[in-house]
Each structure stands twice: as structure tokens, then as C-alpha cells.
Design a protein around this motif. Structure first.
Motif, PDB file in Angstrom:
ATOM      1  N   ARG A  32       3.879   6.681 -13.054  1.00  0.00           N
ATOM      2  CA  ARG A  32       4.807   7.631 -13.941  1.00  0.00           C
ATOM      3  C   ARG A  32       6.698   7.111 -12.699  1.00  0.00           C
ATOM      4  O   ARG A  32       7.760   6.734 -13.186  1.00  0.00           O
ATOM      5  N   ARG A  33       6.420   7.495 -11.125  1.00  0.00           N
ATOM      6  CA  ARG A  33       7.384   6.899 -10.320  1.00  0.00           C
ATOM      7  C   ARG A  33       8.081   5.469 -10.461  1.00  0.00           C
ATOM      8  O   ARG A  33       8.960   5.228 -10.285  1.00  0.00           O
ATOM      9  N   LEU A  34       6.954   4.881 -10.549  1.00  0.00           N
ATOM     10  CA  LEU A  34       7.092   3.202 -10.539  1.00  0.00           C
ATOM     11  C   LEU A  34       7.935   2.469 -11.889  1.00  0.00           C
ATOM     12  O   LEU A  34       8.306   1.760 -11.549  1.00  0.00           O
ATOM     13  N   LYS A  35       7.301   3.500 -12.819  1.00  0.00           N
ATOM     14  CA  LYS A  35       7.905   3.032 -14.242  1.00  0.00           C
ATOM     15  C   LYS A  35       8.823   3.375 -13.796  1.00  0.00           C
ATOM     16  O   LYS A  35      10.117   2.478 -14.287  1.00  0.00           O
ATOM     17  N   LEU A  36       9.639   4.691 -13.609  1.00  0.00           N
ATOM     18  CA  LEU A  36      11.002   4.676 -13.406  1.00  0.00           C
ATOM     19  C   LEU A  36      12.054   4.387 -12.326  1.00  0.00           C
ATOM     20  O   LEU A  36      13.226   4.176 -12.803  1.00  0.00           O
ATOM     21  N   ALA A  37      10.822   3.069 -12.009  1.00  0.00           N
ATOM     22  CA  ALA A  37      11.846   2.125 -10.833  1.00  0.00           C
ATOM     23  C   ALA A  37      12.262   0.623 -11.784  1.00  0.00           C
ATOM     24  O   ALA A  37      12.541  -0.401 -11.025  1.00  0.00           O
ATOM     25  N   HIS A  38      11.661   1.083 -13.490  1.00  0.00           N
ATOM     26  CA  HIS A  38      12.137  -0.246 -13.978  1.00  0.00           C
ATOM     27  C   HIS A  38      10.770  -1.487 -13.554  1.00  0.00           C
ATOM     28  O   HIS A  38      11.057  -2.385 -14.259  1.00  0.00           O
ATOM     29  N   ALA A  39       9.181  -1.220 -13.134  1.00  0.00           N
ATOM     30  CA  ALA A  39       9.052  -1.833 -13.567  1.00  0.00           C
ATOM     31  C   ALA A  39       8.127  -2.275 -15.253  1.00  0.00           C
ATOM     32  O   ALA A  39       8.682  -1.071 -15.677  1.00  0.00           O
ATOM     33  N   ASP A  40       8.070  -3.351 -15.020  1.00  0.00           N
ATOM     34  CA  ASP A  40       7.736  -3.890 -16.523  1.00  0.00           C
ATOM     35  C   ASP A  40       6.077  -2.978 -16.874  1.00  0.00           C
ATOM     36  O   ASP A  40       5.696  -2.573 -18.093  1.00  0.00           O
ATOM     37  N   LEU A  41       5.134  -3.196 -15.641  1.00  0.00           N
ATOM     38  CA  LEU A  41       4.114  -2.777 -15.852  1.00  0.00           C
ATOM     39  C   LEU A  41       3.038  -1.925 -14.470  1.00  0.00           C
ATOM     40  O   LEU A  41       4.151  -2.865 -13.513  1.00  0.00           O
ATOM     41  N   VAL A  42       3.118  -0.956 -14.906  1.00  0.00           N
ATOM     42  CA  VAL A  42       2.181  -0.321 -13.719  1.00  0.00           C
ATOM     43  C   VAL A  42       0.771  -0.180 -13.941  1.00  0.00           C
ATOM     44  O   VAL A  42       0.456   0.160 -14.698  1.00  0.00           O
ATOM     45  N   PHE A  43       0.254  -0.661 -12.644  1.00  0.00           N
ATOM     46  CA  PHE A  43      -1.492  -0.811 -12.368  1.00  0.00           C
ATOM     47  C   PHE A  43      -1.951  -0.090 -11.501  1.00  0.00           C
ATOM     48  O   PHE A  43      -1.151   0.006  -9.983  1.00  0.00           O
ATOM     49  N   SER A  44      -3.014   0.676 -11.779  1.00  0.00           N
ATOM     50  CA  SER A  44      -3.652   1.671 -10.949  1.00  0.00           C
ATOM     51  C   SER A  44      -5.182   1.153 -10.306  1.00  0.00           C
ATOM     52  O   SER A  44      -5.772   2.022 -10.995  1.00  0.00           O
ATOM     53  N   PRO A  45      -5.305   0.125  -9.247  1.00  0.00           N
ATOM     54  CA  PRO A  45      -6.663   0.035  -9.398  1.00  0.00           C
ATOM     55  C   PRO A  45      -7.261   1.098  -8.930  1.00  0.00           C
ATOM     56  O   PRO A  45      -8.469   1.762  -9.438  1.00  0.00           O
ATOM     57  N   ALA A  46      -7.153   1.911  -8.371  1.00  0.00           N
ATOM     58  CA  ALA A  46      -7.763   3.178  -7.812  1.00  0.00           C
ATOM     59  C   ALA A  46      -8.326   4.345  -9.373  1.00  0.00           C
ATOM     60  O   ALA A  46      -9.421   4.782  -9.069  1.00  0.00           O
ATOM     61  N   GLU A  48       0.736  -1.265  -0.211  1.00  0.00           N
ATOM     62  CA  GLU A  48       0.036   0.183   0.354  1.00  0.00           C
ATOM     63  C   GLU A  48       0.981   0.817  -0.170  1.00  0.00           C
ATOM     64  O   GLU A  48       0.395   2.239  -0.099  1.00  0.00           O
ATOM     65  N   ASP A  49       1.974   1.228   0.221  1.00  0.00           N
ATOM     66  CA  ASP A  49       3.091   1.964  -0.147  1.00  0.00           C
ATOM     67  C   ASP A  49       3.675   2.741  -1.189  1.00  0.00           C
ATOM     68  O   ASP A  49       4.260   1.396  -2.090  1.00  0.00           O
ATOM     69  N   ASP A  50       3.746   3.385  -2.067  1.00  0.00           N
ATOM     70  CA  ASP A  50       4.752   3.263  -3.530  1.00  0.00           C
ATOM     71  C   ASP A  50       5.328   3.522  -3.790  1.00  0.00           C
ATOM     72  O   ASP A  50       6.480   2.865  -4.654  1.00  0.00           O
ATOM     73  N   GLY A  51       6.578   3.740  -2.451  1.00  0.00           N
ATOM     74  CA  GLY A  51       7.782   4.584  -2.071  1.00  0.00           C
ATOM     75  C   GLY A  51       8.264   2.637  -2.258  1.00  0.00           C
ATOM     76  O   GLY A  51       9.210   2.295  -2.343  1.00  0.00           O
ATOM     77  N   GLU A  52       7.564   1.783  -1.509  1.00  0.00           N
ATOM     78  CA  GLU A  52       7.990   0.860  -0.640  1.00  0.00           C
ATOM     79  C   GLU A  52       8.001  -0.621  -1.940  1.00  0.00           C
ATOM     80  O   GLU A  52       9.024  -1.247  -2.599  1.00  0.00           O
ATOM     81  N   ASN A  53       6.955  -0.385  -2.967  1.00  0.00           N
ATOM     82  CA  ASN A  53       7.108  -0.991  -3.865  1.00  0.00           C
ATOM     83  C   ASN A  53       7.639  -0.866  -5.386  1.00  0.00           C
ATOM     84  O   ASN A  53       8.677  -0.964  -6.068  1.00  0.00           O
ATOM     85  N   ALA A  54       8.830   0.758  -4.706  1.00  0.00           N
ATOM     86  CA  ALA A  54       9.694   1.325  -6.144  1.00  0.00           C
ATOM     87  C   ALA A  54      10.496   0.194  -5.474  1.00  0.00           C
ATOM     88  O   ALA A  54      11.007  -0.126  -6.051  1.00  0.00           O
ATOM     89  N   PHE A  55      11.384   0.142  -4.590  1.00  0.00           N
ATOM     90  CA  PHE A  55      12.114  -0.164  -3.785  1.00  0.00           C
ATOM     91  C   PHE A  55      11.865  -1.656  -4.188  1.00  0.00           C
ATOM     92  O   PHE A  55      13.027  -2.307  -4.584  1.00  0.00           O
ATOM     93  N   ILE A  56      10.498  -2.215  -3.557  1.00  0.00           N
ATOM     94  CA  ILE A  56      10.821  -3.805  -4.267  1.00  0.00           C
ATOM     95  C   ILE A  56      10.858  -4.412  -5.909  1.00  0.00           C
ATOM     96  O   ILE A  56      11.639  -5.112  -5.963  1.00  0.00           O
ATOM     97  N   THR A  57      10.758  -3.222  -6.581  1.00  0.00           N
ATOM     98  CA  THR A  57      10.682  -3.100  -7.753  1.00  0.00           C
ATOM     99  C   THR A  57      12.654  -3.062  -8.241  1.00  0.00           C
ATOM    100  O   THR A  57      13.377  -4.623  -8.607  1.00  0.00           O
ATOM    101  N   LEU A  58      12.800  -2.406  -7.141  1.00  0.00           N
ATOM    102  CA  LEU A  58      14.499  -2.418  -7.493  1.00  0.00           C
ATOM    103  C   LEU A  58      15.556  -3.262  -7.404  1.00  0.00           C
ATOM    104  O   LEU A  58      16.268  -4.718  -7.569  1.00  0.00           O
TER     105      LEU A  58
END
Length: 391
Positions: free
Chosen positions: A346-360, A314-324
Motif C-alpha cells: 500500500r505504501r508503494l502504491k501511494l508513491a504512484h507506482a503503476d504496479l506493486v509486486f511482493s515476491p515474498a 531491497e529497501d522499500d523506502g528507496e523503491n518509493a523514492f525511486i518511483t517519485l
């Protein structure tokens, strides 16, 4: 207006937490390393020496000789770079080097601002221990080998430079290397003994740094394996069968729970990483308890054999770090990151996620379509009850 301010504050807090505390700590450690390298090489530092605090950072290690000071400076620089990636081994190395510099300052009765700054840095490292828990295989191996090579060079050069302080005196590099190996292996044959104060303090620094580096290198390389084996021995009922070509779900929120339910109902192999099994409750699929930003936890979920990782914290910052972290362990795995809002995509995409999805964001758009009386795909009709017509 109050809600907007609160949301903005949370975004600032998330961005700040992505850099704190590793960036400021790493900057100071790297600065100390560079200053010692320059001072050891006897390069001009006239301007910098006017700042007493900075001058004190180099004086303690300069007592060990220029070449040894350069080696320690390189080790500090490497430790600082490792701190930027939150590596546990880098934290241990920085801690050992700071302990050595503080001890040398105290032994030589240098009670100036340099000692105060080094002591403060030492305290900050201790307080920030929980922020440096990453153990990636490639980084740990490179950092461990570099540190082992550096401590061998430090011991050999340092023993040679203070050779007159030993009995019999160390007059060649082969004897210095022999003494270093004997000291670090704790064999202690006793054929070469430090007799001067300077030599004794050098041996103490060699033992403190060297043994700490070897212990940390072994822990970094074998720690996850040993931890996994102990987990299987003492918790046999929680043993997880090795998975392959599976999906890893990270998180315990509504998105993670519902995704797990859907995958379970479709018979797809998956495993879920949660911070607490108690909060998840009783489930009939494999679960790993821990923090997904730690390499050891991801390895327990067999990230090297996974085909996809869903970062649904539920934390975008944690998801970005998990991606790295995931991409560092398995560059070929597909990674889907869940964003809490459209602005975070966009920020999660910069962390090199292949796909970013926003349910909200997707849900909001579907709701707007329903308000306008538009029909949605029949695939989602089971999630609706009733209908709205266009006015």
C-alpha cells in the motif's frame, strides 16, 4: 519475539529516513524566510519578538532594508521548499543565504542566540550535504530562474536603498540595475564604487549569493550533460548505446538479478542500475553504476525513452523514492515497484507506482498451496522438483 521487534524497528527506521533530514531543515529555513518577509513588510511581530532566538533570525537581514529583506526572505522560503524534495540547488541556495546572514551578524557584532542558531543550521546543512543530491530538470529550471530573478531584484533594490554609500551615489533604479549587472558579471568598470561599510557589506553579500546562484544554476542545467560527456571521453569502453522502448532494472539483489536473467534469455532490451559494478560481477548487458534516486543516473539509463522501470531495491523506502523521481522525469513510463512484504504494498502504491509486486508474499502463498497439495500453473513447473499430494 525478538525478530518481530527487530522488524518493527527497521520499519520505523525506514519511515524516519523518508523524512530525515530534509523535513526539519526545510521547516526551519522556511520559518526564517517567512519571518524575514513579515519583518520586511513591517507586519506585526510583537508576539514572535518575545522569543530572542527568532528575533535574531530577522535582525541580520533587516540591516539591508525592508524590501531587500523581503526578497531574501522569499529566496529562503523557496530554498526551504526545494529542500523538501532533496534538490541540490535548493541546498546550495540555502547554504549561501545562511552564510550571508551569519556574515552580516558577525560584521555588525551581533553575538546573540540568533547568530548561534544560524551557525548551527549552517553546520547541519553542511553535514547533511549527501542527502540533497536530486537534480530534476523541471524543478531545477524553475528554481534556478526564480533565484536568478530574485538576486537581480535583491541587487537592484539593495543598491538603491544604500545608494548614499556609493560614489557617485546611486539615486535611481536604472543605475542600481546597471551596478548589479556589472557586479554579478565581475566586469567591475569602477565607475560606481562602494565607500561606506554598509555598502561594502552589501556588495559582498551580492557577490557571494549571486555568483553562487549563477554557478549552481549552470551546474544544475548542464551538469548531467557535461558529466555524461566526460564519462564517454574518459571511459570509452563503457559507452552505452542509446536505448529506446527498453526496461530499466534498479537494484542488485536476488529479484533484480533473476529479472535481468529472464529478460536476457527472452531477448528483451533492458539496462540495470546498480550501486556497484564490482558487486554485480561480469555481465554481458548494459549496466549503469550509481544511485537511481539521482536524475543524472536515470538519464544515463535513458529513462525518458524507457517503457518500464522496475524498482527492485531491497529497501522499500528507496523503491518509493525511486518511483517519485522516475515519475517526475518521465510521467508516462510504467513503473513496477517490488515490495519486501505484503504490508509495504500500500505504501508503494501511494508513491504512484503503476504496479506493486511482493515476491515474498507470492512465494509464501504458492508454498501454502503446495503444502495443501494443490497444483500450480504448468508455466512454473520447471521451477519445481517433485510434488506433494493431498493428505
Amino acid at each position: 519475539m525478538k525478530l518481530k521487534t527487530s522488524g518493527f524497528g527497521k520499519q520505523i527506521e525506514k519511515q524516519f529516513s523518508a523524512f530525515w533530514p530534509q523535513w526539519p531543515l526545510a521547516f526551519v529555513i522556511v520559518l526564517i524566510g517567512i519571518l524575514n518577509i513579515l519583518d520586511g513588510l513591517r507586519l506585526p511581530l510583537t508576539v514572535l519578538r518575545r522569543v530572542h532566538e527568532i528575533n535574531g533570525l530577522t535582525e541580520s537581514l533587516s540591516a539591508l532594508g525592508g524590501t531587500a529583506q523581503v526578497i531574501l526572505g522569499v529566496m529562503l522560503f523557496v530554498a526551504g521548499i526545494g529542500l523538501l524534495r532533496r534538490l541540490s540547488f535548493a541546498w546550495t541556495l540555502a547554504l549561501l543565504l545562511l552564510i550571508t546572514t551569519v556574515a552580516i551578524n558577525v560584521a555588525r557584532s551581533r553575538w546573540g542566540a540568533g547568530l548561534a542558531l544560524q551557525t548551527v543550521m549552517l553546520g547541519l546543512l553542511v553535514l547533511a550535504r549527501n542527502h540533497f543530491t536530486r537534480r530534476t530538470a523541471s524543478s531545477s529550471i524553475i528554481l534556478s530562474l526564480s533565484s536568478i530573478f530574485a538576486i537581480l531584484a535583491y541587487g537592484t533594490v539593495g543598491s538603491f536603498l544604500v545608494g548614499d554609500g556609493f560614489r557617485p551615489p546611486i539615486t535611481d533604479l536604472s543605475s542600481a540595475f546597471y551596478f548589479t549587472i556589472v557586479t554579478l558579471s565581475t566586469v567591475g568598470y569602477g565607475d560606481i564604487v562602494p565607500v561606506s561599510t554598509e555598502a561594502r557589506w552589501f556588495v559582498i553579500s551580492l557577490l557571494v549569493i549571486g555568483l553562487g546562484i549563477f554557478a549552481s544554476a549552470i551546474a544544475s542545467a548542464l551538469g548531467p550533460k557535461i558529466s555524461g560527456e566526460l564519462q564517454r571521453i574518459f571511459n570509452p569502453e563503457e559507452k552505452i548505446m542509446q536505448l529506446k522502448d527498453h526496461v530499466i532494472i534498479v537494484g542488485i539483489g536476488a529479484v533484480a538479478r533473476n529479472t535481468a536473467y529472464e529478460l536476457r534469455s527472452r531477448g528483451l532490451p533492458f539496462i540495470q542500475i546498480v550501486p556497484s559494478k564490482e558487486a554485480l560481477g561480469s555481465v554481458d548487458y548494459p549496466v549503469v553504476e550509481g544511485t537511481a534516486t539521482e536524475a543524472a543516473i536515470l538519464r544515463q539509463a535513458y529513462v525518458e525513452q524507457a517503457r518500464m522501470v522496475i524498482a527492485a531495491s531491497e529497501d522499500d523506502g528507496e523503491n518509493a523514492f525511486i518511483t517519485l523521481v522516475v515519475k517526475d522525469l518521465n510521467p508516462n513510463v510504467r513503473l513496477l515497484a517490488v515490495a519486501s512484504s505484503a504490508s509495504a504494498i500500500r505504501r508503494l502504491k501511494l508513491a504512484h507506482a503503476d504496479l506493486v509486486f511482493s515476491p515474498a508474499a507470492v512465494g509464501s502463498r504458492l508454498l501454502a498451496n503446495l503444502v495443501e497439495g494443490n497444483q500450480i500453473s504448468s508455466e512454473f513447473r520447471d521451477l519445481l522438483e517433485g510434488g506433494l499430494s493431498k493428505s
